[in-house]
Scaffold this motif. Structure first.
Motif, PDB file in Angstrom:
ATOM      1  N   ALA A  68       0.897  -1.101  -0.284  1.00  0.00           N
ATOM      2  CA  ALA A  68       0.193  -0.057  -0.030  1.00  0.00           C
ATOM      3  C   ALA A  68       0.962   1.324  -0.133  1.00  0.00           C
ATOM      4  CB  ALA A  68      -1.204  -0.031   1.202  1.00  0.00           C
ATOM      5  N   LEU A  69       1.849   1.482   0.883  1.00  0.00           N
ATOM      6  CA  LEU A  69       2.867   2.359   0.817  1.00  0.00           C
ATOM      7  C   LEU A  69       3.575   2.544  -0.642  1.00  0.00           C
ATOM      8  CD1 LEU A  69       4.274   2.210   4.426  1.00  0.00           C
ATOM      9  CD2 LEU A  69       2.470   3.747   3.623  1.00  0.00           C
ATOM     10  N   GLY A  70       4.155   1.471  -1.127  1.00  0.00           N
ATOM     11  CA  GLY A  70       4.691   1.326  -2.268  1.00  0.00           C
ATOM     12  C   GLY A  70       3.822   1.854  -3.531  1.00  0.00           C
ATOM     13  N   ALA A  71       2.524   1.606  -3.384  1.00  0.00           N
ATOM     14  CA  ALA A  71       1.579   1.945  -4.347  1.00  0.00           C
ATOM     15  C   ALA A  71       1.380   3.712  -4.395  1.00  0.00           C
ATOM     16  CB  ALA A  71       0.344   1.318  -4.221  1.00  0.00           C
ATOM     17  N   LEU A  72       1.494   4.202  -2.953  1.00  0.00           N
ATOM     18  CA  LEU A  72       1.394   5.574  -2.769  1.00  0.00           C
ATOM     19  C   LEU A  72       2.611   6.092  -3.454  1.00  0.00           C
ATOM     20  CD1 LEU A  72      -0.051   6.073   0.940  1.00  0.00           C
ATOM     21  CD2 LEU A  72      -0.921   6.473  -1.568  1.00  0.00           C
ATOM     22  N   ALA A  73       3.856   5.919  -3.147  1.00  0.00           N
ATOM     23  CA  ALA A  73       5.018   6.340  -3.737  1.00  0.00           C
ATOM     24  C   ALA A  73       5.119   6.058  -5.230  1.00  0.00           C
ATOM     25  CB  ALA A  73       6.050   5.668  -2.954  1.00  0.00           C
ATOM     26  N   ALA A  74       4.624   5.099  -5.683  1.00  0.00           N
ATOM     27  CA  ALA A  74       4.841   4.923  -7.139  1.00  0.00           C
ATOM     28  C   ALA A  74       4.112   5.680  -8.037  1.00  0.00           C
ATOM     29  CB  ALA A  74       4.017   3.458  -7.626  1.00  0.00           C
ATOM     30  N   GLY A  75       3.241   6.598  -7.485  1.00  0.00           N
ATOM     31  CA  GLY A  75       2.581   7.548  -8.479  1.00  0.00           C
ATOM     32  C   GLY A  75       3.423   8.760  -8.437  1.00  0.00           C
ATOM     33  N   TRP A  76       4.197   8.989  -7.374  1.00  0.00           N
ATOM     34  CA  TRP A  76       5.200  10.190  -7.670  1.00  0.00           C
ATOM     35  C   TRP A  76       6.560   9.608  -8.463  1.00  0.00           C
ATOM     36  CZ3 TRP A  76      10.331  10.697  -6.653  1.00  0.00           C
ATOM     37  CH2 TRP A  76      10.934  11.789  -6.748  1.00  0.00           C
ATOM     38  N   LEU A  77       6.936   8.401  -8.149  1.00  0.00           N
ATOM     39  CA  LEU A  77       7.931   7.787  -8.917  1.00  0.00           C
ATOM     40  C   LEU A  77       7.755   7.647 -10.449  1.00  0.00           C
ATOM     41  CD1 LEU A  77       8.853   4.868  -6.093  1.00  0.00           C
ATOM     42  CD2 LEU A  77      10.112   6.764  -6.756  1.00  0.00           C
ATOM     43  N   SER A  78       6.447   7.158 -10.941  1.00  0.00           N
ATOM     44  CA  SER A  78       6.300   7.046 -12.200  1.00  0.00           C
ATOM     45  C   SER A  78       5.996   8.296 -13.047  1.00  0.00           C
ATOM     46  CB  SER A  78       5.080   5.963 -12.259  1.00  0.00           C
ATOM     47  OG  SER A  78       3.848   6.828 -12.073  1.00  0.00           O
ATOM     48  N   GLY A  79       5.764   9.469 -12.333  1.00  0.00           N
ATOM     49  CA  GLY A  79       5.711  10.473 -13.032  1.00  0.00           C
ATOM     50  C   GLY A  79       6.892  11.264 -13.086  1.00  0.00           C
ATOM     51  N   HIS A  80       7.785  10.973 -12.154  1.00  0.00           N
ATOM     52  CA  HIS A  80       9.158  11.682 -12.196  1.00  0.00           C
ATOM     53  C   HIS A  80      10.231  10.922 -12.726  1.00  0.00           C
ATOM     54  CE1 HIS A  80       6.797  14.232  -9.499  1.00  0.00           C
ATOM     55  NE2 HIS A  80       7.787  15.208  -9.622  1.00  0.00           N
ATOM     56  N   LEU A  81      10.365   9.661 -12.260  1.00  0.00           N
ATOM     57  CA  LEU A  81      11.448   8.874 -13.047  1.00  0.00           C
ATOM     58  C   LEU A  81      11.179   8.197 -14.188  1.00  0.00           C
ATOM     59  CD1 LEU A  81      12.715   7.174  -9.625  1.00  0.00           C
ATOM     60  CD2 LEU A  81      13.456   9.233 -10.692  1.00  0.00           C
ATOM     61  N   GLY A  82       9.719   7.944 -14.353  1.00  0.00           N
ATOM     62  CA  GLY A  82       9.152   7.161 -15.435  1.00  0.00           C
ATOM     63  C   GLY A  82       8.764   5.906 -15.023  1.00  0.00           C
ATOM     64  N   ARG A  83       8.028   5.149 -15.835  1.00  0.00           N
ATOM     65  CA  ARG A  83       7.483   3.708 -15.657  1.00  0.00           C
ATOM     66  C   ARG A  83       8.651   2.843 -15.846  1.00  0.00           C
ATOM     67  NH1 ARG A  83       4.010   8.002 -15.628  1.00  0.00           N
ATOM     68  NH2 ARG A  83       2.133   7.699 -17.101  1.00  0.00           N
ATOM     69  N   LYS A  84       9.552   2.771 -16.569  1.00  0.00           N
ATOM     70  CA  LYS A  84      10.581   1.945 -16.824  1.00  0.00           C
ATOM     71  C   LYS A  84      11.578   1.893 -15.509  1.00  0.00           C
ATOM     72  CE  LYS A  84      14.804   0.984 -19.573  1.00  0.00           C
ATOM     73  NZ  LYS A  84      15.502   1.345 -20.672  1.00  0.00           N
ATOM     74  N   ARG A  85      11.791   3.223 -15.013  1.00  0.00           N
ATOM     75  CA  ARG A  85      12.991   3.318 -13.943  1.00  0.00           C
ATOM     76  C   ARG A  85      12.025   2.747 -12.548  1.00  0.00           C
ATOM     77  NH1 ARG A  85      13.885   7.033 -17.528  1.00  0.00           N
ATOM     78  NH2 ARG A  85      15.857   7.409 -18.245  1.00  0.00           N
ATOM     79  N   SER A  86      10.699   2.990 -12.466  1.00  0.00           N
ATOM     80  CA  SER A  86      10.131   2.627 -11.340  1.00  0.00           C
ATOM     81  C   SER A  86       9.898   1.168 -11.437  1.00  0.00           C
ATOM     82  CB  SER A  86       8.594   3.246 -11.679  1.00  0.00           C
ATOM     83  OG  SER A  86       8.638   4.668 -11.569  1.00  0.00           O
ATOM     84  N   LEU A  87       9.800   0.270 -12.596  1.00  0.00           N
ATOM     85  CA  LEU A  87       9.778  -0.837 -12.545  1.00  0.00           C
ATOM     86  C   LEU A  87      11.385  -1.646 -12.273  1.00  0.00           C
ATOM     87  CD1 LEU A  87       7.680  -1.759 -15.592  1.00  0.00           C
ATOM     88  CD2 LEU A  87       7.092  -2.046 -13.438  1.00  0.00           C
ATOM     89  N   ILE A  88      12.209  -0.743 -12.502  1.00  0.00           N
ATOM     90  CA  ILE A  88      13.663  -1.373 -12.125  1.00  0.00           C
ATOM     91  C   ILE A  88      14.010  -1.320 -10.589  1.00  0.00           C
ATOM     92  CG2 ILE A  88      16.008  -0.914 -12.086  1.00  0.00           C
ATOM     93  CD1 ILE A  88      15.529   0.083 -15.143  1.00  0.00           C
ATOM     94  N   LEU A  89      13.386  -0.339 -10.118  1.00  0.00           N
ATOM     95  CA  LEU A  89      13.190   0.219  -8.557  1.00  0.00           C
ATOM     96  C   LEU A  89      12.659  -0.880  -7.899  1.00  0.00           C
ATOM     97  CD1 LEU A  89      14.133   1.415  -6.073  1.00  0.00           C
ATOM     98  CD2 LEU A  89      12.231   3.008  -6.370  1.00  0.00           C
ATOM     99  N   GLY A  90      11.536  -1.440  -8.547  1.00  0.00           N
ATOM    100  CA  GLY A  90      10.643  -2.374  -7.726  1.00  0.00           C
ATOM    101  C   GLY A  90      11.560  -3.730  -7.920  1.00  0.00           C
ATOM    102  N   GLY A  91      11.981  -4.104  -9.161  1.00  0.00           N
ATOM    103  CA  GLY A  91      13.038  -5.342  -9.186  1.00  0.00           C
ATOM    104  C   GLY A  91      14.063  -5.488  -8.160  1.00  0.00           C
ATOM    105  N   VAL A  92      14.678  -4.161  -7.945  1.00  0.00           N
ATOM    106  CA  VAL A  92      15.839  -4.305  -7.043  1.00  0.00           C
ATOM    107  C   VAL A  92      15.201  -4.525  -5.487  1.00  0.00           C
ATOM    108  CG1 VAL A  92      17.337  -2.739  -5.724  1.00  0.00           C
ATOM    109  CG2 VAL A  92      17.100  -2.615  -8.224  1.00  0.00           C
TER     110      VAL A  92
END
Length: 463
Positions: A68-92
């Protein structure tokens, strides 16, 4: 480009788009692995650490709180870092959390590892459907987003099979730690994904967006139309939180996304995913049979998801949801009734298992993939990150509530009554689907947005 050369180019582009979607949908594999792996491990964790059902409930459900917290942060991350880099962060984060769970030396460390896994899954569960909606051609968009759900089911099945193999030795550490391997493979694969053309346009990078679309569409006319549609939507001055407070129509789409995710969780599916061995124990099966039937649940879940993939862009979203909710209502209702009457003979055991599998089919062909599809389709471009963030957060918050409350419900009101409760929820969802859910088959995201912003009733925004 003449007609002779245009067709092969378009065919190659579509193949590239499908391959890209498949690679991105592998984020669902991580999701499924994490959901499935804990069900087989919990009984061995409980024995080694000598902890109560309440602690096991927290070990299971803390992942959802992190998500739930990751999903909240993901909105900002996907907007600023981009969808691809957000997926990379999730993988790490997924790899790190898996390793931490595998070496956990106390329940507290295990809970911490599960929380890190939750952060990873929250980011991925937000970003992957969003990315898929923006990458896939509209003619196969529903199938490609449903592919994400298919990967979840494959991940669950793979985790169940892994649990079955390690259950003979009781090595729960390998159960939890081995999923770091596919996580690392996903991390490598996601690095070759292109950025979303819609995100590139939002960042003012039109040439790069056109380059990506050229690889994914091939047809210059389709590319020009899509670029024009995105440009038109980018003229809307509102976005995110500001848009939510200023635009009543956007609030409607956010509210619908939230409701859809609550509906998905209250079907009771994740109860079965997290506690399948415990449920089969309640039917009178021994440990070995519990694990084999749990694998069967995972297999049926995978196979039934193909029904949604095959029909979502042909039959439509709403008809499949109707069928699914009816099937789930009947399946859980019968399971609850059998538990109330008593499961004494082997035939009664098998019949109850069969009805539970009927419920699994109902979910996997409908609410499982289609809720994610709808949530990614109904949000307007300027508020898409915020809207999907709200619905994904709701998914995990409701998921946490279901996960942490199931064992107390079983011990409090009884097994039969618990399954009847979830059957009643599914019956209510048939009505909600009729009144509120739109049919979005074959409609562009931009047309859905125009209908929403013009104030059409929610169930008509796909017309």
């Amino acid at each position: 480009m003449n007609a002779t050369t245009a067709a092969p180019v378009a065919t190659r582009a579509k193949a590239t788009a499908v391959f890209t979607c498949i690679l991105a949908a592998l984020a669902g594999l991580m999701f499924g692995l994490d959901i499935g792996v804990i069900s087989g491990a919990e009984q061995f964790i409980q024995k080694e650490f000598v902890v109560s059902d309440r602690t096991i409930g927290w070990i299971v459900s803390i992942m959802m709180a992190g998500a739930a917290l990751g999903a909240l942060a993901a909105g900002w991350l996907s907007g600023h870092l981009g969808r691809k880099r957000s997926l990379i962060l999730g993988g790490v984060l997924f790899v790190a959390g898996s390793v931490l769970c595998g070496v956990a030396w106390s329940p507290d460390v295990l809970i911490a590892g599960r929380f890190v896994l939750g952060l990873a899954i929250g980011i991925a569960s937000f970003t992957a459907p969003l990315y898929l909606a923006e990458i896939a051609p509209e003619s196969i968009r529903g199938a490609m987003i449903s592919l994400y759900q298919l990967m979840i089911t494959i991940g669950i099945l793979a985790a169940y099979l892994s649990d079955l193999g390690f259950s003979y030795s009781g090595n729960w550490r390998w159960m939890l730690g081995v999923i770091a391997i596919p996580g690392a493979l996903f991390l490598v694969g996601v690095t070759v994904l292109p950025d979303s053309p819609r995100w590139l346009m939002m960042r003012g990078r039109r040439p790069e967006a056109e380059s990506v679309l050229h690889k994914l569409r091939g047809d210059v006319n389709v590319i020009a139309r899509e670029i024009a549609d995105i440009q038109e939507q980018l003229k809307i001055p509102q976005r995110g939180v500001h848009m939510f407070f200023q635009n009543a129509n956007f609030r409607r789409s956010v509210g619908l996304g939230v409701l859809l995710q609550v509906m998905q969780q209250l079907t009771g599916m994740n109860v079965v995913m997290y506690y399948a061995p415990r449920i089969f124990q309640g039917m009178g099966y021994a440990t070995a049979a519990q694990m084999w039937f749990t694998v069967l649940v995972g297999l049926v879940n995978v196979l039934a998801t193909f029904i949604a993939i095959g029909l979502v862009d042909k039959l439509g979203r709403k008809p499949i949801l109707y069928i699914g909710f009816v099937v789930m209502t009947v399946g859980l209702g019968v399971v609850g009734t059998m538990m109330r009457l008593g499961i004494d003979s082997h035939g009664e055991q098998l019949f109850t298992v069969a009805m539970l599998l009927v419920f699994i089919v109902g979910f996997a062909m409908s609410a499982g993939p289609l809720i994610w599809t709808l949530c990614s389709e109904i949000q307007p471009l300027k508020g898409r990150d915020f809207g999907i963030g709200c619905s994904t957060f709701t998914n995990w918050a409701a998921n946490w509530l279901v996960g942490v409350s199931f064992l107390p419900l079983l011990n409090g009101i009884g097994q039969a009554e618990t399954f009847w409760l979830y059957a009643a929820f599914n019956a209510v969802f048939i009505v909600l689907t009729f009144w509120l859910v739109p049919e979005t088959r074959g409609v562009t995201l931009e047309q859905i947005e125009r209908n929403l912003m013009h104030g059409k009733p929610l169930r008509e925004i796909g017309r």
